[in-house]
Design a protein around this motif. Sequence first.
Motif, PDB file in Angstrom:
ATOM      1  N   ASN A 408    -106.078  -2.649 -58.351  1.00 29.70           N
ATOM      2  CA  ASN A 408    -105.093  -3.944 -58.913  1.00 29.70           C
ATOM      3  C   ASN A 408    -104.022  -3.489 -57.035  1.00 29.70           C
ATOM      4  OD1 ASN A 408    -106.935  -4.773 -59.747  1.00 29.70           O
ATOM      5  ND2 ASN A 408    -105.648  -4.111 -62.543  1.00 29.70           N
ATOM      6  N   THR A 409    -103.548  -3.000 -56.282  1.00 30.01           N
ATOM      7  CA  THR A 409    -103.132  -3.079 -56.097  1.00 30.01           C
ATOM      8  C   THR A 409    -103.082  -3.557 -54.577  1.00 30.01           C
ATOM      9  OG1 THR A 409    -102.376  -0.538 -56.396  1.00 30.01           O
ATOM     10  CG2 THR A 409    -101.074  -0.973 -54.198  1.00 30.01           C
ATOM     11  N   ARG A 410    -101.780  -4.672 -54.145  1.00 33.23           N
ATOM     12  CA  ARG A 410    -102.552  -5.534 -53.400  1.00 33.23           C
ATOM     13  C   ARG A 410    -101.124  -5.299 -52.121  1.00 33.23           C
ATOM     14  NH1 ARG A 410    -106.357  -4.608 -55.070  1.00 33.23           N
ATOM     15  NH2 ARG A 410    -108.008  -6.163 -55.785  1.00 33.23           N
ATOM     16  N   ALA A 411    -101.489  -5.738 -50.921  1.00 33.20           N
ATOM     17  CA  ALA A 411    -100.127  -6.055 -49.730  1.00 33.20           C
ATOM     18  C   ALA A 411    -100.462  -6.735 -48.848  1.00 33.20           C
ATOM     19  CB  ALA A 411     -99.857  -4.810 -49.356  1.00 33.20           C
ATOM     20  N   THR A 412     -99.687  -7.222 -48.516  1.00 31.60           N
ATOM     21  CA  THR A 412     -99.643  -8.112 -46.874  1.00 31.60           C
ATOM     22  C   THR A 412    -100.294  -6.752 -46.130  1.00 31.60           C
ATOM     23  OG1 THR A 412     -97.912  -9.173 -47.085  1.00 31.60           O
ATOM     24  CG2 THR A 412     -98.635  -9.270 -44.991  1.00 31.60           C
ATOM     25  N   TRP A 413    -101.347  -7.591 -45.319  1.00 37.81           N
ATOM     26  CA  TRP A 413    -102.490  -7.055 -44.295  1.00 37.81           C
ATOM     27  C   TRP A 413    -101.376  -6.670 -42.955  1.00 37.81           C
ATOM     28  CZ3 TRP A 413    -105.961  -3.765 -43.542  1.00 37.81           C
ATOM     29  CH2 TRP A 413    -106.170  -3.458 -42.442  1.00 37.81           C
ATOM     30  N   LEU A 414    -102.006  -5.223 -42.548  1.00 36.22           N
ATOM     31  CA  LEU A 414    -101.293  -5.707 -41.104  1.00 36.22           C
ATOM     32  C   LEU A 414    -101.877  -4.733 -39.914  1.00 36.22           C
ATOM     33  CD1 LEU A 414     -98.305  -5.339 -39.398  1.00 36.22           C
ATOM     34  CD2 LEU A 414     -98.608  -2.595 -40.605  1.00 36.22           C
ATOM     35  N   ASP A 415    -102.297  -5.419 -38.936  1.00 32.80           N
ATOM     36  CA  ASP A 415    -103.258  -5.136 -38.041  1.00 32.80           C
ATOM     37  C   ASP A 415    -102.242  -4.500 -37.297  1.00 32.80           C
ATOM     38  OD1 ASP A 415    -105.820  -4.458 -36.333  1.00 32.80           O
ATOM     39  OD2 ASP A 415    -105.870  -6.487 -36.462  1.00 32.80           O
ATOM     40  N   ILE A 416    -101.759  -2.883 -36.898  1.00 35.33           N
ATOM     41  CA  ILE A 416    -101.599  -2.737 -35.536  1.00 35.33           C
ATOM     42  C   ILE A 416    -102.545  -2.413 -34.597  1.00 35.33           C
ATOM     43  CG2 ILE A 416     -99.729  -3.283 -36.271  1.00 35.33           C
ATOM     44  CD1 ILE A 416     -99.101  -0.701 -37.464  1.00 35.33           C
ATOM     45  N   PRO A 417    -102.219  -1.274 -33.584  1.00 34.09           N
ATOM     46  CA  PRO A 417    -102.928  -0.802 -32.588  1.00 34.09           C
ATOM     47  C   PRO A 417    -102.318   0.793 -33.710  1.00 34.09           C
ATOM     48  CG  PRO A 417    -102.068  -1.347 -31.106  1.00 34.09           C
ATOM     49  CD  PRO A 417    -101.504  -2.270 -32.878  1.00 34.09           C
ATOM     50  N   ALA A 418    -101.909   1.688 -33.956  1.00 33.75           N
ATOM     51  CA  ALA A 418    -101.549   2.650 -34.036  1.00 33.75           C
ATOM     52  C   ALA A 418    -101.747   3.298 -36.036  1.00 33.75           C
ATOM     53  CB  ALA A 418     -99.470   2.729 -34.688  1.00 33.75           C
ATOM     54  N   LEU A 419    -102.385   1.588 -36.411  1.00 34.80           N
ATOM     55  CA  LEU A 419    -102.839   2.056 -38.484  1.00 34.80           C
ATOM     56  C   LEU A 419    -104.262   1.687 -37.990  1.00 34.80           C
ATOM     57  CD1 LEU A 419    -101.489  -0.469 -40.032  1.00 34.80           C
ATOM     58  CD2 LEU A 419    -101.180   1.552 -40.418  1.00 34.80           C
ATOM     59  N   ARG A 420    -105.100   1.705 -37.045  1.00 35.47           N
ATOM     60  CA  ARG A 420    -106.580   1.350 -36.287  1.00 35.47           C
ATOM     61  C   ARG A 420    -107.331   2.761 -35.835  1.00 35.47           C
ATOM     62  NH1 ARG A 420    -105.637  -3.942 -33.810  1.00 35.47           N
ATOM     63  NH2 ARG A 420    -105.784  -2.739 -31.851  1.00 35.47           N
ATOM     64  N   GLU A 421    -106.078   3.413 -34.846  1.00 30.96           N
ATOM     65  CA  GLU A 421    -106.007   5.059 -34.234  1.00 30.96           C
ATOM     66  C   GLU A 421    -105.920   5.469 -35.240  1.00 30.96           C
ATOM     67  OE1 GLU A 421    -104.474   7.903 -30.660  1.00 30.96           O
ATOM     68  OE2 GLU A 421    -103.874   5.933 -31.014  1.00 30.96           O
ATOM     69  N   ALA A 422    -105.320   5.837 -36.527  1.00 35.87           N
ATOM     70  CA  ALA A 422    -104.844   7.011 -37.233  1.00 35.87           C
ATOM     71  C   ALA A 422    -106.278   6.668 -38.568  1.00 35.87           C
ATOM     72  CB  ALA A 422    -104.275   6.187 -38.632  1.00 35.87           C
ATOM     73  N   SER A 423    -106.715   5.566 -38.559  1.00 38.72           N
ATOM     74  CA  SER A 423    -107.805   5.112 -39.418  1.00 38.72           C
ATOM     75  C   SER A 423    -109.432   5.707 -38.432  1.00 38.72           C
ATOM     76  CB  SER A 423    -108.474   3.727 -39.195  1.00 38.72           C
ATOM     77  OG  SER A 423    -109.543   3.739 -40.311  1.00 38.72           O
ATOM     78  N   GLN A 424    -109.029   5.688 -37.123  1.00 39.05           N
ATOM     79  CA  GLN A 424    -110.043   6.170 -36.633  1.00 39.05           C
ATOM     80  C   GLN A 424    -109.872   8.084 -36.622  1.00 39.05           C
ATOM     81  OE1 GLN A 424    -113.432   5.042 -34.526  1.00 39.05           O
ATOM     82  NE2 GLN A 424    -113.586   7.290 -33.353  1.00 39.05           N
ATOM     83  N   ILE A 425    -109.242   8.399 -36.587  1.00 39.42           N
ATOM     84  CA  ILE A 425    -108.706   9.900 -36.524  1.00 39.42           C
ATOM     85  C   ILE A 425    -109.293  10.496 -37.590  1.00 39.42           C
ATOM     86  CG2 ILE A 425    -106.768  11.239 -36.163  1.00 39.42           C
ATOM     87  CD1 ILE A 425    -105.599  10.239 -34.701  1.00 39.42           C
ATOM     88  N   ARG A 426    -109.131   9.697 -38.602  1.00 40.08           N
ATOM     89  CA  ARG A 426    -109.528  10.306 -40.588  1.00 40.08           C
ATOM     90  C   ARG A 426    -110.848  10.011 -40.422  1.00 40.08           C
ATOM     91  NH1 ARG A 426    -110.958   7.428 -44.920  1.00 40.08           N
ATOM     92  NH2 ARG A 426    -110.494   8.761 -47.246  1.00 40.08           N
ATOM     93  N   TRP A 427    -111.769   9.257 -39.973  1.00 42.45           N
ATOM     94  CA  TRP A 427    -113.412   9.544 -39.631  1.00 42.45           C
ATOM     95  C   TRP A 427    -113.585  10.664 -38.928  1.00 42.45           C
ATOM     96  CZ3 TRP A 427    -116.905   8.916 -35.815  1.00 42.45           C
ATOM     97  CH2 TRP A 427    -118.320   8.312 -36.459  1.00 42.45           C
TER      98      TRP A 427
END
Length: 516
Positions: A408-427
Amino acid sequence: MSKTELPELSCSRIVELIQDKLPALFFVFSRGRTEILAQDLSREWDFLDPEEKSDARKIINAAESEYPGTFSGPGWHILKRLLYQGIAYHHAGMLPPVKYLVENLYSKRLIFVVFCTETFAAGVNFPAASAIFDSTRKWDGHDFRILQNREFYQMAGRAGRRGFDQVGHAVIRIDSRFPEQTGFFDEKFVEPVSGRLIISPNTVLSLLRYKSDTEIGRFLNDNFKTFQTRKREKELADQIKLSKELIVELTSSLCRDTLTLKCPIERARAHRRLKHSRRRGGNKEKELLKRQLASFTPRKCRETDKCRSNAEKLNKLKIHINLLYQEYKSVTEQVDSTFREYGEVRDILENLGYVKNREFFPRGLFALELHVQEIFVTELAFSGIIEDADPAEVAAVLAGVEFVPGKNTRATWLDIPALREASQIRWELLSMGVPERFCVWSDLPGALAYAWYNGASFNELLEMSTFQPGDVFSIFRREIDLLRQIERAAGDNLSIAERVRAIRGRLDREEVALCF
């Protein structure tokens, strides 16, 4: 220690029954429920006299003066009212200064009932006259289960103050829906401690860097986990040998016609099957049984009871030895699991270009200084994110390292380039075969870290998410520790070292910097 089992009573009624056995730790397996029950009790109980309230007020005022921001957050006015009544709650979702205040008041005998989670028993040495259990069922992340003996006695062991109480009291509130939840705890059957050696990338890198092959072999072979596994393997082998000997002994005690249709016992069983097949209408089975019964001449036997008993023992023994064989096979496979796991992690590091045999490459030297999510953090660093991205974005990315969101953890969504790139690295790491346990990361805390870096207040962070204050505090303390590791790993790369040091300075402030 005395143990009392009470039917499903209110907290107030339980306290009334044991009011001469206070102070009490009331163990609850839910943070939110600790607060609810504390407020319920406060409606009917006030344990402090005027002089004690005055003493409590001095301690509370001193804490508020020392940490003004902390004691102005949501929920503080409720807890403060409870403290003036000698009641408190304590859980991991609270900020450290608030928890320390509760512990301080309790140690000064100004709190009589603390509603707490099991972490209170694990890390704080504050004995009580009584330990009360709201339930003995807990959520373990997958399902509700009964407490282990070890868990129960860890908490119940808090009851009984040296020099004050001749005996400690454990009180269990019984839930009528789960009558099986109590009555079975026994110190004689406390679960044994199990060895657990985790082979992380840092473990492999450190062994390759600082140990010889002989020392590595000794480390992998002479640890508690391997010792326990080999000990269990020998125990099972001995049990299998003994069971085989018993099978031979029982088999030799049976006559040669046992288990054939000459035996009266087997013929009686066959007749029962025949009767059953008639009711079901199984014509083929019925005819087969008839022919089999007709083909054997019944044998007269005077020891049918003995044969029946031995045959039943033999059957149970065969079932038992099959179970032993299954466990033996499983344990045997685990004996060399530490070596296999070491080899698997080493292969991953070689495939990613961290090491080759004993030769260390830049990624390997960097990861050697890390102790959390070594591969993922190293790839973040070598991708250029930490060095080139906006510092607030770097803070957002690193806040999610090893964070696992709750249901049930929720937080404000943040869409920034670094987060997208980190997600790609993980994938990409996962697609290359890197185990998920080495890529634990979430973008969920990113918005909080981004806002905190840019000067948001702690209360603003709480409004942005469903996190409790202690959770936010823990996220930032872990990130600050990770930033120190990255600074050390950067070595001669002053650009990264100076950058993460500056980010750490921006995060390590106000509520987050308390008590450190």
